[in-house]
Design a protein around this motif. Structure first.
Motif: not given
Length: 118
Positions: A24-49
């Motif tokens: 991650a770059s471009g700013r200070t992330f101290s107030n941010y929430v970071m995470g991961w999503f995933r998208q399988a073929p033919g499906k919508g984006r899914q929250f991971v963590a």
């Protein structure tokens, strides 16, 4: 300008492990929430963590609880996702995300492919 760059994807067998990393770059992330999503073929984006940049408050999607672990390294400005006991249904493009609690995940990386074969 915020940039999120994922790495670490690949093709593995069921039961194997992978570690994804997001630089991650471009700013200070101290107030941010970071995470991961995933998208399988033919499906919508899914929250991971997700994790607060401060390191507390981690959350996981039901399908990955107990198998995936999210962490962050404030010195390196990276957010990692350890994927264990992988299943074919984990096959997807995995996206690193960042945002504020109030505005949601407004920044997305380009994604990294994870393919799990049985």
């Amino acid at each position: 300008q915020v940039q999120l760059v994922e790495s670490g994807g690949g093709s593995v067998q069921a039961g194997d492990s992978l570690k994804l990393s997001c630089a991650a770059s471009g700013r200070t992330f101290s107030n941010y929430v970071m995470g991961w999503f995933r998208q399988a073929p033919g499906k919508g984006r899914q929250f991971v963590a997700s994790i607060k940049w401060t390191g507390d408050s981690t959350y996981y999607g039901d399908s990955v609880k107990g198998r995936f672990t999210i962490s962050r390294d404030t010195a390196k400005n990276t957010v990692d996702l350890q994927l264990n006991s992988l299943k074919p249904e984990d096959t997807a493009v995995y996206y690193c995300v960042a945002g504020l609690v109030a505005t949601g995940f407004q920044y997305w990386g380009q994604g990294t492919q994870v393919t799990v074969s049985s």
